[in-house]
Design an enzyme around this catalytic site. Structure first.
Site, PDB file in Angstrom:
ATOM      1  N   SER A   1       0.815  -1.205   0.000  1.00 41.12           N
ATOM      2  CA  SER A   1       0.000   0.000   0.000  1.00 41.12           C
ATOM      3  C   SER A   1       0.856   1.267   0.000  1.00 41.12           C
ATOM      4  O   SER A   1       1.834   1.371   0.740  1.00 41.12           O
ATOM      5  CB  SER A   1      -0.909   0.015   1.229  1.00 41.12           C
ATOM      6  OG  SER A   1      -1.601   1.239   1.316  1.00 41.12           O
TER       7      SER A   1
ATOM      8  N   THR B   1     -10.414  -0.770   2.187  1.00 44.09           N
ATOM      9  CA  THR B   1     -10.145  -1.306   0.863  1.00 44.09           C
ATOM     10  C   THR B   1     -10.687  -2.730   0.759  1.00 44.09           C
ATOM     11  O   THR B   1     -11.278  -3.250   1.715  1.00 44.09           O
ATOM     12  CB  THR B   1      -8.639  -1.237   0.538  1.00 44.09           C
ATOM     13  OG1 THR B   1      -8.433  -1.543  -0.841  1.00 44.09           O
ATOM     14  CG2 THR B   1      -7.825  -2.190   1.401  1.00 44.09           C
TER      15      THR B   1
ATOM     16  N   LYS C   1     -15.332  -3.148   1.552  1.00 48.68           N
ATOM     17  CA  LYS C   1     -16.055  -1.902   1.287  1.00 48.68           C
ATOM     18  C   LYS C   1     -17.564  -2.047   1.456  1.00 48.68           C
ATOM     19  O   LYS C   1     -18.254  -1.064   1.744  1.00 48.68           O
ATOM     20  CB  LYS C   1     -15.718  -1.378  -0.108  1.00 48.68           C
ATOM     21  CG  LYS C   1     -14.277  -0.899  -0.233  1.00 48.68           C
ATOM     22  CD  LYS C   1     -13.996  -0.296  -1.592  1.00 48.68           C
ATOM     23  CE  LYS C   1     -12.541   0.158  -1.692  1.00 48.68           C
ATOM     24  NZ  LYS C   1     -12.256   0.837  -2.986  1.00 48.68           N
TER      25      LYS C   1
ATOM     26  N   ASN D   1     -15.596   3.544   1.527  1.00 52.34           N
ATOM     27  CA  ASN D   1     -14.131   3.438   1.614  1.00 52.34           C
ATOM     28  C   ASN D   1     -13.539   4.402   2.634  1.00 52.34           C
ATOM     29  O   ASN D   1     -12.328   4.439   2.832  1.00 52.34           O
ATOM     30  CB  ASN D   1     -13.481   3.679   0.242  1.00 52.34           C
ATOM     31  CG  ASN D   1     -13.334   5.143  -0.087  1.00 52.34           C
ATOM     32  OD1 ASN D   1     -14.269   5.923   0.111  1.00 52.34           O
ATOM     33  ND2 ASN D   1     -12.177   5.529  -0.598  1.00 52.34           N
TER      34      ASN D   1
ATOM     35  N   GLY E   1     -15.075  -5.634 -15.572  1.00 49.88           N
ATOM     36  CA  GLY E   1     -15.217  -6.034 -14.183  1.00 49.88           C
ATOM     37  C   GLY E   1     -16.566  -5.639 -13.618  1.00 49.88           C
ATOM     38  O   GLY E   1     -17.220  -4.701 -14.102  1.00 49.88           O
TER      39      GLY E   1
ATOM     40  N   GLY F   1     -17.022  -5.758  -9.909  1.00 52.56           N
ATOM     41  CA  GLY F   1     -16.864  -5.607  -8.468  1.00 52.56           C
ATOM     42  C   GLY F   1     -17.228  -4.213  -7.980  1.00 52.56           C
ATOM     43  O   GLY F   1     -17.818  -3.397  -8.699  1.00 52.56           O
ATOM     44  N   GLY F   2     -16.835  -3.929  -6.746  1.00 56.17           N
ATOM     45  CA  GLY F   2     -17.154  -2.638  -6.133  1.00 56.17           C
ATOM     46  C   GLY F   2     -16.594  -1.459  -6.898  1.00 56.17           C
ATOM     47  O   GLY F   2     -17.265  -0.422  -7.049  1.00 56.17           O
TER      48      GLY F   2
ATOM     49  N   ILE G   1      -7.469   1.417 -13.506  1.00 55.91           N
ATOM     50  CA  ILE G   1      -7.366   1.954 -12.141  1.00 55.91           C
ATOM     51  C   ILE G   1      -6.242   1.309 -11.346  1.00 55.91           C
ATOM     52  O   ILE G   1      -5.966   1.709 -10.213  1.00 55.91           O
ATOM     53  CB  ILE G   1      -8.709   1.851 -11.387  1.00 55.91           C
ATOM     54  CG1 ILE G   1      -9.111   0.403 -11.127  1.00 55.91           C
ATOM     55  CG2 ILE G   1      -9.806   2.591 -12.141  1.00 55.91           C
ATOM     56  CD1 ILE G   1     -10.302   0.278 -10.174  1.00 55.91           C
TER      57      ILE G   1
ATOM     58  N   GLY H   1      -4.169   4.425 -12.351  1.00 54.39           N
ATOM     59  CA  GLY H   1      -5.018   4.809 -11.238  1.00 54.39           C
ATOM     60  C   GLY H   1      -4.344   5.554 -10.112  1.00 54.39           C
ATOM     61  O   GLY H   1      -4.982   5.789  -9.074  1.00 54.39           O
TER      62      GLY H   1
END
Length: 407
Positions: free
Chosen positions: A13, A52, A56, A77, A117, A119-120, A191, A214
């Site tokens: 991260s 993350t 979320k 988030n 995708g 997802g979230g 992203i 991203g």
């Protein structure tokens, strides 16, 4: 104030570094398993946290209130502990993506947009793209009506946005689709920010299609979260400053050039100057094979050497913050171009042919250096971000640092 990032696995991260540049509060990484989530949210004395994947949506039942944006997206988030102790959930990813598109100057209005995708992140990107006027917006999934087996029916798409983890470190070099399928493509956004150029973005760049990763989204959403944490407004210009600082720290410095031009000497000088790790591709090949370079050439041939060189180059170049000295012939194989370009400032070190050291270099000893230079110089110059004349290790290292603005 105590802040941090909640997630399951957070080994790479950038958030602590970003928040250190945004404010004076402490920022901690909180790695928690699913069965630890309830205890963390009810017992951990944080003032504000970012959330993350994969939490979320999972955090929402533990929150006392949601912002309208988080409510509509079904995704949180950022969590703030209010003065009365209650937890308030918001979503700053949305603002982060809007900033990314604005900064990229990719115009999505009225353009058919494929969002890869479901997802979230996809939900957020779809909502933001709709606000920006993208139309129609098609979601591509693995098993839905619109999937990777029938992409041809969307060959007229002009914008492609990847929200999947395909191509993300450590699985560098993978791509969710081929841009050859989309002759009308006018913009590509991924992203993912590690590596700086996924294979998808590299392919777009090669086709001169505007593209963006991203990282600015990550920093912009962190800036918005920091404002919620502290209650203080932050100038948007800080986003660009932090993006630049992160890039300078995380991108590799890769040295290319003729055999014997001084890549190892300059690389070691750079390592001393910047306190970054230095690796030499030829030395790594020797470690991996247990043979010297001349032995590999003599016993197994140049093609075997080149194959091993490609493996070593790909392994080293996908890391971050390294100084890498490459072999002189690495540019002769097209397959090495993406690994070198994906996350690096590339410097071509140039030196007079008469000054090149050919000791221990099989091709330099058995071939005309003039002919070799004639063949390779265009490749070095095409691949490099900068060309620097070698005038001693320390001086050349200082020049490199100055060109990219690092200490």
């Amino acid at each position: 104030m105590k802040a941090g990032l909640l997630g399951k696995k957070l080994p790479h991260s950038f958030s602590p570094e970003i928040h250190a540049m945004l404010g004076s509060y402490s920022y901690t990484l909180f790695e928690r398993e699913e069965d630890e989530l309830a205890a963390f949210l009810t017992e951990e004395p944080f003032d504000g946290i970012n959330v993350t994947i994969p939490y979320k949506k999972a955090v929402i039942p533990y929150l006392d209130a949601l912002s309208p944006r988080a409510q509509s997206l079904g995704s949180v988030n950022t969590i703030i502990r209010r003065k009365d102790g209650t937890l308030y959930g918001d979503n700053t990813d949305y603002a982060g993506f809007l900033y990314l598109v604005q900064k990229s100057k990719i115009d999505v209005k009225g353009r058919k947009t494929l969002v890869l995708g479901t997802g979230g992140s996809s939900v957020i990107v779809q909502a933001a793209a709709k606000e920006l006027g993208a139309d129609p917006i098609i979601t591509i999934s693995r098993r839905g009506e619109n999937n990777y087996t029938n992409l041809a029916k969307h060959a007229d798409a002009e914008i492609i946005i990847n929200t999947t983890p395909v191509g993300m470190y450590p699985k560098n070099g993978e791509s969710p689709l081929s841009l050859d399928l989309f002759p009308n493509c006018r913009g590509v956004i991924d992203i993912i920010y590690n590596p700086a150029y996924t294979k998808l973005l590299y392919d777009a760049q090669c086709r001169q299609i505007p593209c963006a990763n991203g990282l600015s989204m990550l920093v912009a959403q962190a800036k918005a979260a920091s404002e919620l944490f502290t209650g203080c407004s932050i100038d948007d210009r800080q986003i660009d400053r932090i993006v630049s600082a992160i890039e300078k720290k995380t991108k590799n410095i890769i040295l290319i050039g003729m055999p014997g031009c001084g890549k190892t000497t300059v690389g070691k000088a750079l390592a001393r100057l910047t306190n970054r790790p230095f690796v030499d591709c030829d030395e790594e090949i020797v470690k991996q094979t247990g043979c010297s370079i001349p032995e590999i050439f003599a016993e197994q041939g140049e093609e075997t050497f080149r194959r091993i060189e490609t493996e070593v180059t790909a392994r080293l170049a996908k890391e971050s913050g390294l100084i890498i000295a490459t072999g002189g012939g690495v540019v002769t194989k097209k397959r090495n171009e993406y690994p070198l370009r994906q996350n690096a400032f590339i410097f071509h070190l140039e030196r007079e042919i008469a000054a090149l050291d050919i000791k221990g270099r099989p091709l330099s000893q058995t071939n005309s250096l003039e002919k070799m230079a004639h063949e390779r110089m265009p490749l070095y110059r095409r691949l490099a971000d900068y060309t620097v004349t070698v005038d001693g290790g320390p001086e050349t290292a200082k020049k490199i640092c100055s060109l990219i603005g690092i200490d």
